[in-house]
Design an enzyme around this catalytic site. Structure first.
Site, PDB file in Angstrom:
ATOM      1  N   ASP A 178      10.228   3.221  -8.803  1.00  0.00           N
ATOM      2  CA  ASP A 178       9.711   2.107  -8.008  1.00  0.00           C
ATOM      3  C   ASP A 178       8.233   1.862  -8.288  1.00  0.00           C
ATOM      4  OD1 ASP A 178       9.162   4.615  -6.645  1.00  0.00           O
ATOM      5  OD2 ASP A 178       8.481   3.437  -4.932  1.00  0.00           O
TER       6      ASP A 178
ATOM      7  N   GLU B  54       9.196   6.387  -4.270  1.00  0.00           N
ATOM      8  CA  GLU B  54       8.058   7.316  -4.203  1.00  0.00           C
ATOM      9  C   GLU B  54       6.880   6.652  -3.509  1.00  0.00           C
ATOM     10  OE1 GLU B  54       4.288   9.277  -5.485  1.00  0.00           O
ATOM     11  OE2 GLU B  54       4.880   7.207  -5.776  1.00  0.00           O
TER      12      GLU B  54
ATOM     13  N   HIS C 213      -1.493   0.278  -8.841  1.00  0.00           N
ATOM     14  CA  HIS C 213      -1.314  -0.576  -7.654  1.00  0.00           C
ATOM     15  C   HIS C 213      -2.214  -1.797  -7.689  1.00  0.00           C
ATOM     16  CE1 HIS C 213       0.033   3.272  -5.262  1.00  0.00           C
ATOM     17  NE2 HIS C 213       0.580   3.170  -6.460  1.00  0.00           N
TER      18      HIS C 213
HETATM   19 ZN   LIG Z   1       3.249   7.033  -9.082  1.00  0.00          ZN
END
Ligand SMILES: [Zn+2]
Length: 423
Positions: free
Chosen positions: A90, A185, A390
């Site tokens: 993910d 995760e 991210h």
């Molecule tokens: Zn990671």
């Protein structure tokens, strides 16, 4: 063993570019694992590709996790540990992972990198001095509109390519190797559904880190404090002498948080306390506070500090009662890993054989490995070469992916080479 190595059937970069195009974004606050249906696409693809690579015992769990193993190829594997490698499918809920369009900046010659489809997204040398080490490399970025998903498709591509390399090179000795790709995760819930028993490894590594050469055996030790302030509500029109407004005690408590012990004022090995969510109401207010330190004594001190501040606030606000509740969230995996020093030693040696300079820094967070370590599967974390997770500025490079793969191949081999001698 280096001279005569045959390349994998598919390069790690090509693999990576295929995987990042598949949307696997996870979602917060869902009841089920996986939190999103899209994660199945990659998990099912990986299961099929593992079978094509000759992995016989591939299985996909109801929780969107794929497991498999490669038998030892040494005559006598007695005494050799089963070594596991784990990555997650993910990507972060923070930035969209749909329609990822990876851009390769070939033979990078320095300077800032402007991302083509949103020119306000710029990877600058000033903010990313690591770019200086990537001159001549092929840098892989997004087009500026999504995340890249290097976290953690770099880890997946490296593990898959390691298997490919072993298939092409039966002369490289290794013990039994277990691999797993996990779901959810990023939202912290997937690992609870990980079947340690069925995975069957004695030791493992998450391949989910950053900078080339960085190997982690330390995470935070983490506790969650919930501080509740009990007042007394009354109709405001007739509240004189009756109402006790807990909101003022709540505000007083918050104003006493130590300014030099907050996430925004600490780094490195310094721990913090972090009030991050709460409710304010006359009758009852509450605040949740994260406690983080690498040492348990540090957490104990933070806990005492919160309790002391709470009793002082209580004294200043007659009629208000304050309760402090503290729960353990997870622990620094080093508490366990220090008793298995060969895991870090072998990983360092593998990175050196790949031509890297390995180093370790404590992770100011938790990893899936920290939870697995306390469930009986000691599990440090290995680099992937990725940066700026991210975010739309996320990037990795050809060398990052290739050196990660090379390190995994060396690492599996080192266990066979060293632990057999000492067994
Ligand atoms: Zn990671």
């Amino acid at each position: 063993m280096r001279t005569s190595i045959k390349p994998p059937a598919e390069s790690v970069v090509d693999r990576f570019l295929r995987y990042v195009r598949i949307d696997t974004q996870s979602a917060e606050d869902r009841e089920t694992v996986p939190s999103t249906e899209t994660q199945w696409t990659l998990v099912n693809l990986l299961a099929g590709e593992l079978r094509q690579l000759g992995v016989a015992d591939v299985r996909v769990s109801e929780f969107c996790m794929v497991y498999g193993s490669i038998p030892a190829n040494v005559a006598d594997a007695t005494g050799l540990p089963v070594v596991g490698f784990i990555s997650h499918v993910d990507t972060s809920p923070a930035v969209t992972g749909a329609s990822v369009n990876p851009i390769i900046h070939r033979n990078y010659q320095g300077g800032d990198i402007v991302l083509p489809n949103d020119r306000t997204q710029i990877i600058t040398v000033a903010q990313h001095p690591v770019l200086d080490q990537l001159i001549g490399d092929d840098i892989i970025t997004t087009d500026g509109t999504t995340l890249l998903g290097s976290d953690d498709k770099s880890g997946i591509a490296a593990i898959m390519t390691m298997i490919d390399v072993f298939r092409q090179n039966p002369q490289i000795e290794h013990g039994r190797i277990a691999v797993a790709f996990t779901a959810d995760e990023e939202v912290g819930v997937g690992i609870e559904k990980f079947d340690v028993e069925a995975f069957g490894a004695d030791v493992a590594y998450t391949v989910d880190g950053g900078m080339l050469g960085e190997i982690n055996d330390e995470t935070w030790s983490a506790r969650l404090a919930t501080v509740t302030f009990y007042g007394k509500s009354a109709h405001p029109g007739t509240a004189k002498g009756v109402m006790v407004n807990s909101i003022y005690a709540f505000a007083d408590f918050l104003s006493c948080m130590p300014g030099n012990m907050l996430p925004e004022t600490t780094e490195g090995r310094a721990g913090f306390v972090h009030p991050y969510a709460g409710v304010a109401d006359v009758q009852e207010s509450s605040i949740r506070v994260l406690l983080r330190d690498f040492e348990r004594t540090g957490l104990d001190a933070q806990e005492r500090l919160l309790r002391d501040i709470a009793s002082e606030t209580e004294r200043r606000f007659p009629g208000v009662t304050i309760r402090v509740e503290i729960k353990e969230s997870y622990r620094n995996m080093r508490e366990v890993l220090q008793h298995h020093p060969h895991l870090m030693e072998h990983a360092f040696e593998a990175a050196r054989r790949a031509g890297l300079s390995p180093f370790t820094v404590p992770i100011r967070g938790g990893t899936d490995g920290s939870k697995l370590t306390f469930r009986g599967l000691p599990c440090p974390n290995l680099f992937t070469g990725g940066h700026e997770f991210h975010s739309k500025l996320e990037f990795n490079s050809r060398r990052g992916l290739e050196k990660t793969t090379e390190t995994l191949v060396h690492l599996a081999h080192i266990f066979a080479e060293r632990d057999r001698q000492t067994a």
